[in-house]
Motif scaffolding. Structure first.
Motif, PDB file in Angstrom:
ATOM      1  N   THR A 136       0.861  -1.137  -0.103  1.00  0.00           N
ATOM      2  CA  THR A 136      -0.184  -0.361   0.256  1.00  0.00           C
ATOM      3  C   THR A 136       0.713   1.395   0.124  1.00  0.00           C
ATOM      4  O   THR A 136       2.006   1.430  -0.064  1.00  0.00           O
ATOM      5  N   ARG A 137       0.727   2.249   0.019  1.00  0.00           N
ATOM      6  CA  ARG A 137       0.861   3.936   0.161  1.00  0.00           C
ATOM      7  C   ARG A 137       1.067   4.141   1.788  1.00  0.00           C
ATOM      8  O   ARG A 137       1.797   5.115   2.333  1.00  0.00           O
ATOM      9  N   LYS A 138       1.801   2.877   2.457  1.00  0.00           N
ATOM     10  CA  LYS A 138       1.536   3.239   4.035  1.00  0.00           C
ATOM     11  C   LYS A 138       2.573   3.055   4.495  1.00  0.00           C
ATOM     12  O   LYS A 138       2.689   2.104   4.478  1.00  0.00           O
ATOM     13  N   THR A 139       3.384   3.985   3.318  1.00  0.00           N
ATOM     14  CA  THR A 139       4.910   4.081   3.897  1.00  0.00           C
ATOM     15  C   THR A 139       5.893   5.251   4.446  1.00  0.00           C
ATOM     16  O   THR A 139       4.829   5.866   4.694  1.00  0.00           O
ATOM     17  N   ILE A 140       7.246   5.464   5.225  1.00  0.00           N
ATOM     18  CA  ILE A 140       7.461   6.186   5.995  1.00  0.00           C
ATOM     19  C   ILE A 140       7.981   6.937   4.789  1.00  0.00           C
ATOM     20  O   ILE A 140       8.594   7.341   3.642  1.00  0.00           O
ATOM     21  N   PRO A 141       7.378   8.726   4.909  1.00  0.00           N
ATOM     22  CA  PRO A 141       7.640   9.877   3.951  1.00  0.00           C
ATOM     23  C   PRO A 141       9.459   9.637   3.264  1.00  0.00           C
ATOM     24  O   PRO A 141      10.165   9.750   4.201  1.00  0.00           O
ATOM     25  N   ARG A 160       0.072   0.430  -5.889  1.00  0.00           N
ATOM     26  CA  ARG A 160      -0.035   2.320  -6.744  1.00  0.00           C
ATOM     27  C   ARG A 160       1.369   2.715  -5.619  1.00  0.00           C
ATOM     28  O   ARG A 160       1.224   2.835  -4.052  1.00  0.00           O
ATOM     29  N   MET A 161       1.940   3.158  -6.818  1.00  0.00           N
ATOM     30  CA  MET A 161       2.984   4.050  -6.674  1.00  0.00           C
ATOM     31  C   MET A 161       2.665   5.076  -5.333  1.00  0.00           C
ATOM     32  O   MET A 161       4.005   6.292  -5.061  1.00  0.00           O
ATOM     33  N   GLY A 162       1.717   5.775  -5.695  1.00  0.00           N
ATOM     34  CA  GLY A 162       1.802   7.044  -4.979  1.00  0.00           C
ATOM     35  C   GLY A 162      -0.060   7.379  -5.565  1.00  0.00           C
ATOM     36  O   GLY A 162      -0.703   6.575  -6.813  1.00  0.00           O
ATOM     37  N   LEU A 163      -0.327   8.979  -5.573  1.00  0.00           N
ATOM     38  CA  LEU A 163      -1.593   9.166  -6.163  1.00  0.00           C
ATOM     39  C   LEU A 163      -2.251   9.801  -7.945  1.00  0.00           C
ATOM     40  O   LEU A 163      -2.720   9.094  -8.383  1.00  0.00           O
ATOM     41  N   LEU A 266       2.419  -4.259   5.929  1.00  0.00           N
ATOM     42  CA  LEU A 266       4.118  -4.989   5.518  1.00  0.00           C
ATOM     43  C   LEU A 266       4.995  -3.827   5.517  1.00  0.00           C
ATOM     44  O   LEU A 266       6.306  -3.883   6.168  1.00  0.00           O
ATOM     45  N   THR A 267       5.377  -2.348   5.749  1.00  0.00           N
ATOM     46  CA  THR A 267       5.560  -0.669   5.424  1.00  0.00           C
ATOM     47  C   THR A 267       5.443  -0.304   6.229  1.00  0.00           C
ATOM     48  O   THR A 267       6.193   0.147   7.178  1.00  0.00           O
ATOM     49  N   GLN A 268       3.723  -0.241   7.221  1.00  0.00           N
ATOM     50  CA  GLN A 268       3.830   0.128   8.646  1.00  0.00           C
ATOM     51  C   GLN A 268       4.187   0.145   9.471  1.00  0.00           C
ATOM     52  O   GLN A 268       4.991   0.365  10.723  1.00  0.00           O
ATOM     53  N   SER A 269       4.155  -1.812  10.122  1.00  0.00           N
ATOM     54  CA  SER A 269       4.704  -2.377  11.107  1.00  0.00           C
ATOM     55  C   SER A 269       6.053  -3.670  11.222  1.00  0.00           C
ATOM     56  O   SER A 269       5.653  -4.058  11.778  1.00  0.00           O
ATOM     57  N   ALA A 270       6.027  -3.061   9.962  1.00  0.00           N
ATOM     58  CA  ALA A 270       6.925  -4.576   9.890  1.00  0.00           C
ATOM     59  C   ALA A 270       8.357  -3.890  10.850  1.00  0.00           C
ATOM     60  O   ALA A 270       8.991  -2.750  10.734  1.00  0.00           O
ATOM     61  N   PRO A 271       8.706  -4.706  11.220  1.00  0.00           N
ATOM     62  CA  PRO A 271       9.844  -4.763  12.912  1.00  0.00           C
ATOM     63  C   PRO A 271      11.691  -4.919  11.971  1.00  0.00           C
ATOM     64  O   PRO A 271      11.360  -5.616  11.549  1.00  0.00           O
ATOM     65  N   ALA A 272      11.675  -4.046  12.256  1.00  0.00           N
ATOM     66  CA  ALA A 272      13.416  -4.292  11.859  1.00  0.00           C
ATOM     67  C   ALA A 272      14.458  -5.754  12.124  1.00  0.00           C
ATOM     68  O   ALA A 272      13.915  -6.032  13.267  1.00  0.00           O
TER      69      ALA A 272
END
Length: 282
Positions: A136-141, A160-163, A266-272
């Motif tokens: 999704t687009r739930k990524t760190i800016p 989607r890569m973006g809007l 996947l991108t919002q909450s994945a632990p390092a």
């Protein structure tokens, strides 16, 4: 080692990340005061966890930025699943430079491999169902290109890569437009060719399709409702399950026949993941 991504400037990313760590004027106080200028180190980057690898070429770029003559041997492929204790990279070069670049390199590989590793777990959970995993687009800016690269290394498909690359009509768009059908009609009238429409009720499906939806996002539906929705759509457009999907629930949703499942975590909450770099005097 060549590495390039669409809409991502590796040199600028490396420079900005190092500048954040080194300050202005740039300085690594510890290495300058403790390590002789001509000392050389050799080291091994290894994973203390079982992981899916992502980001080693970027780590290499950090070391090369500070020591262009550094010798690097990459020992694992991008997207490769490796066991805990696996060596990922060997390097040898100027000790000050390698120590200065170490944290930026490790932060990047730990974060991206964490995303790839979590993604791989979701992909494996739906193996054999015919359903594809979407991000999704739930990524760190500022990190979208990298984080979506990492989901690909884990086996997901970029959504989607973006809007800019598709319309996605969600509940707030519908609230302003007045209805799912009206919002969809407006997007089609504007000449948009990819129109993803979020529906959270069965009765919204036919109005969305009639108005020109090319993809339906079935939001927060349990497996039974998803199965009913897929039957109504009957293959006319791709279907996507989304909302609150976990490792425990994803397979049941995939088995309903949806084309895709999207997972924000996947991108919002994945632990390092735990990756280290041990140096010794060369």
């Amino acid at each position: 080692m060549e590495f390039s991504l669409d809409r991502f400037d590796l040199d600028a990313f490396v420079a900005a990340t190092l500048a954040e760590d080194l300050g202005n004027p740039p300085r690594d106080v510890t290495s300058e005061s403790v390590i002789p200028a001509d000392a050389r180190f050799s080291g091994v980057m290894d994973s203390r966890d079982a992981i899916a690898v992502a980001g080693l070429p970027i780590a290499a770029a950090f070391f090369r930025a500070l020591d262009p003559s550094v010798e690097i041997e990459v020992l694992a492929g991008e997207g490769e699943a490796v066991a805990a204790g696996s060596d990922l990279m060997r390097l040898s070069g100027n000790a000050r430079a390698l120590l200065t670049a170490e944290r930026s390199a490790l932060n990047t590989v730990q974060h991206l491999s964490g995303i790839a590793t979590l993604t791989r777990a979701y992909v494996e959970a739906i193996a054999g169902t015919g359903c594809a995993l979407l991000d999704t687009r739930k990524t760190i800016p500022g990190l979208r290109a990298l984080e979506k690269y990492a989901t690909r290394m884990g086996g997901a498909t970029n959504h989607r890569m973006g809007l800019w690359d598709a319309a996605m009509i969600k509940d707030n768009h519908v609230a302003v437009a007045g209805s799912v059908g009206e919002a969809t009609r407006r997007a089609k009238a504007a000449g948009v060719t990819r129109i993803i429409v979020e529906v959270d009720r069965i009765d919204q499906i036919e109005p969305a399709l009639a108005a020109g939806a090319t993809h339906l996002l079935l939001d927060n539906m349990d497996a039974d409702v998803l199965r009913e929705a897929v039957g109504i759509v009957a293959g006319r457009v791709p279907t996507e399950a989304s909302g609150g999907v976990t490792l425990e629930t994803i397979r049941a949703k995939a088995e309903t026949g949806v084309t895709y499942i999207s997972v924000g975590r996947l991108t919002q909450s994945a632990p390092a993941v735990d990756i280290g770099l041990d140096f010794a005097l060369a």
